[in-house]
Scaffold this active site. Structure first.
Site, PDB file in Angstrom:
ATOM      1  N   ASP A  27       0.218   2.405   5.093  1.00 37.03           N
ATOM      2  CA  ASP A  27      -0.859   3.071   4.365  1.00 37.03           C
ATOM      3  C   ASP A  27      -2.099   3.047   5.257  1.00 37.03           C
ATOM      4  O   ASP A  27      -2.600   1.978   5.612  1.00 37.03           O
ATOM      5  CB  ASP A  27      -1.157   2.346   3.057  1.00 37.03           C
ATOM      6  CG  ASP A  27      -0.019   2.461   2.056  1.00 37.03           C
ATOM      7  OD1 ASP A  27       0.792   3.383   2.183  1.00 37.03           O
ATOM      8  OD2 ASP A  27       0.061   1.616   1.147  1.00 37.03           O
ATOM      9  N   GLY A  57      -2.581  14.771   2.034  1.00 42.86           N
ATOM     10  CA  GLY A  57      -3.344  15.908   2.534  1.00 42.86           C
ATOM     11  C   GLY A  57      -2.510  17.109   2.926  1.00 42.86           C
ATOM     12  O   GLY A  57      -3.030  18.033   3.557  1.00 42.86           O
ATOM     13  N   ASP A  93       4.940   9.088  -7.528  1.00 44.29           N
ATOM     14  CA  ASP A  93       4.237   7.882  -7.976  1.00 44.29           C
ATOM     15  C   ASP A  93       4.289   7.810  -9.500  1.00 44.29           C
ATOM     16  O   ASP A  93       3.355   8.217 -10.188  1.00 44.29           O
ATOM     17  CB  ASP A  93       2.769   7.910  -7.519  1.00 44.29           C
ATOM     18  CG  ASP A  93       2.619   7.745  -6.027  1.00 44.29           C
ATOM     19  OD1 ASP A  93       3.329   6.912  -5.458  1.00 44.29           O
ATOM     20  OD2 ASP A  93       1.775   8.445  -5.433  1.00 44.29           O
ATOM     21  N   ASN A 122       8.509   5.951  -5.352  1.00 42.54           N
ATOM     22  CA  ASN A 122       7.676   4.769  -5.565  1.00 42.54           C
ATOM     23  C   ASN A 122       7.758   4.352  -7.029  1.00 42.54           C
ATOM     24  O   ASN A 122       8.353   5.024  -7.856  1.00 42.54           O
ATOM     25  CB  ASN A 122       6.227   5.081  -5.174  1.00 42.54           C
ATOM     26  CG  ASN A 122       6.122   5.677  -3.785  1.00 42.54           C
ATOM     27  OD1 ASN A 122       6.459   5.034  -2.804  1.00 42.54           O
ATOM     28  ND2 ASN A 122       5.665   6.919  -3.699  1.00 42.54           N
TER      29      ASN A 122
END
Length: 561
Positions: free
Chosen positions: A247, A338, A410, A476
């Site tokens: 990350d 992004g 997520d 995740n």
């Protein structure tokens, strides 16, 4: 002029091949016009993406005919992935587009009934030729730098099935599921690999070096086809991938750092006050990525968790990180965060496809799409499940192939006492009761780094993204992130049943046993971890040793050239 030339037809990550050649200390030139092809003394054609788009670009650039002339001239030719497939008459991927018609046969789609497709990961090659005079039925010598029993990195949905008609062309085969396909072609001046040597660590660099040193030209009269003994038939040796995740964000001093948080909070809180302090700094991205490559990581994933807002596209810090990382790291690199339509501070618009292209040219092999995937699926569902053709997933997959698109999910658990209370979402039973003793739950997708929930569940998301053309799911789990309590097996099992594309398990790993458990109980293709690797609590090699002791196939590290 002469020399070594690279043919870049305009798709995929060719920077890694260029970096591999630099690592081997070989000079090269780029093919910039058709005449360059015939000028070359050696030629490498790397390819990533769709067969049809590759052939159409070769034709539009007037490269196809000079390429055929070059190959027929007897000068060394090496094709990688699509560079191999292009030699055949055609492909099921684009039935109306002819190939170069040098080798008879058709490239075909893998059967999806017994395995995930794309074939994405490390698999073994089985050499089917041997040098005259060697009497071993199962040769152990190197063939063009290819070591029997070594695994290499594959990423493709289409392959050439092995048949007796291709014996004279075939140097090695590979098995995936029940299918055996041609993984290395060698005849006279031609050497082609379906795998990517530039992404196959030091083992792959040895293959490139062998070709460059002149071992790519070998008379086939000096080799015999092995009479296959049933005991040494190739087996499916597809390995489980261990992925290191970094990350990346700017800290309070403006430096790029690798960080990790508990439940997505990346700031320290050491004084017991509950007030967040400095951003956790676990190292420099390029240095950590190189360390993980040397320690045996099968892939490296960068997640840009701040998206470096208000930066012009060409000045994005992650582009420089990818460029520098790909100089010394020869395993696949994924970049997330992004990947969407952006507008520069000066008002210039860049599509998600443009953004992905910049990342690929900087060294990325795959892009990971998170929040934008959720928004795209919401529109897809609202439009009666009709594809628009203009989403980031669709445009990038169409240009670079489905294997280049990863969907990062997520989700968080939402407990319910009845399916009727789940607003029509996909509900599963759980062994971990909710706060009121609920034994059912659904998984709500989130956006903006987990800060905002949406009215869409994981099952809806992953099945829709597969339909749109995504090639992999990075799964995740917000409830497990930073807990070191193990992966959410219930979530992973449910998603694995829902899609036919590879799935990466993420969030919750804390011990070697957690990797074994997720592979055995869910049959997931890969497992990702971050904090335990950054803090050296569980080294990558310890994970691999643990899995090997339990007969789970993993890649062995080849640490030198």
């Amino acid at each position: 002029m002469g020399g070594l030339y690279l043919l870049d037809y305009g798709a995929g990550n060719v920077r890694s091949l260029a970096n591999a050649l630099n690592r081997l200390e070989y000079d090269f030139k780029w093919v910039k016009k058709p005449e360059d092809i015939l000028e070359a003394d050696k030629l490498i054609f790397p390819g990533v993406g769709a067969f049809g788009s590759a052939m159409e670009l070769l034709t539009s650039k007037n490269y196809a005919e000079p390429l055929k002339q070059y190959i027929k001239s007897g000068k060394p030719y090496m094709g990688i992935c699509v560079g191999l497939q292009a030699l055949f008459h055609g492909s099921e991927e684009n039935p109306n587009v002819p190939g170069l018609c040098i080798i008879p046969g058709t490239v075909k789609l893998f059967n999806k009934t017994d395995k995930a497709v794309p074939h994405m990961g490390w698999n073994e090659v089985f050499c089917v030729r041997r040098i005259n005079g060697i009497n071993e039925d199962y040769p152990q010598d190197d063939h063009h730098g290819i070591k029997q029993g070594t695994v290499y990195y594959f990423v493709h949905s289409y392959a050439v099935p092995f048949t007796d008609e291709l014996k004279e062309w075939t140097l090695a085969t590979t098995q995936y599921g029940k299918e055996i396909f041609v993984s290395v072609i060698q005849k006279d001046n031609i050497l082609c690999t379906q795998f990517h040597p530039e992404k196959s660590g030091y083992a792959g660099l040895k293959v490139l070096r062998s070709f460059l040193q002149g071992e790519g030209i070998v008379s086939n009269t000096s080799r015999q086809f092995i009479i296959r003994n049933p005991e040494i038939l190739p087996r499916d040796r597809f390995t489980k991938r261990i992925i290191a995740c970094l990350d990346v964000r700017t800290n309070d001093q403006g430096d790029l750092v690798v960080t990790k948080g508990d439940q997505y909070d990346v700031r320290e809180c050491n004084d017991g006050s509950g007030v967040s302090g400095q951003v956790r700094n676990l190292g420099k991205p390029v240095d950590l990525a190189r360390r993980y490559f040397e320690e045996g990581a099968d892939e490296i994933t960068f997640l840009n968790i701040t998206s470096f807002r208000n930066c012009p596209l060409t000045d994005l810090p992650m582009l420089e990180i990818l460029k520098r990382t790909s100089e010394t790291v020869f395993v696949p690199l994924t970049i997330g965060g992004g990947i969407r339509d952006v507008i520069d501070p000066d008002g210039k618009f860049h599509s998600a496809l443009d953004v992905a292209g910049e990342y690929f040219r900087s060294g990325a092999d795959k892009v990971s799409i998170g929040s934008d995937a959720v928004y795209a699926v919401e529109k897809y569902l609202a439009n009666d499940k009709k594809l628009s053709g203009d989403t980031a997933i669709e445009t990038i997959a169409r240009a670079y192939g489905s294997q280049a698109v990863v969907i990062s999910v997520d989700p968080r658990r939402v407990y319910v006492d009845s399916p009727a209370n789940a607003m029509g979402h996909h509900v599963i039973p759980t062994s971990y009761p909710g706060p009121k003793g609920e034994t059912l739950c659904w998984y709500q997708c989130t956006v903006k780094g987990g800060r905002e929930g949406r009215d869409i569940d994981v099952h809806q998301l992953v099945t829709a993204c597969e339909t749109m053309g995504a090639g992999e799911i990075l799964l995740n789990c917000m409830d497990k992130d930073g807990t070191n309590s193990g992966y959410d097996l219930e979530l992973i099992q449910d998603v694995k049943k829902a899609v036919n594309i590879p799935v990466i398990a993420s969030s919750g790993a804390g011990r070697e046993e957690h990797f074994e458990k997720v592979f055995v109980e869910t049959n997931v293709e890969a497992a990702l971890a971050a904090g335990i690797f950054h803090r050296r609590e569980v080294p990558i090699q310890s994970v691999k040793n643990y899995l090997k002791e339990r007969d789970i196939l993993v890649r062995d590290i080849i640490s030198t050239l």
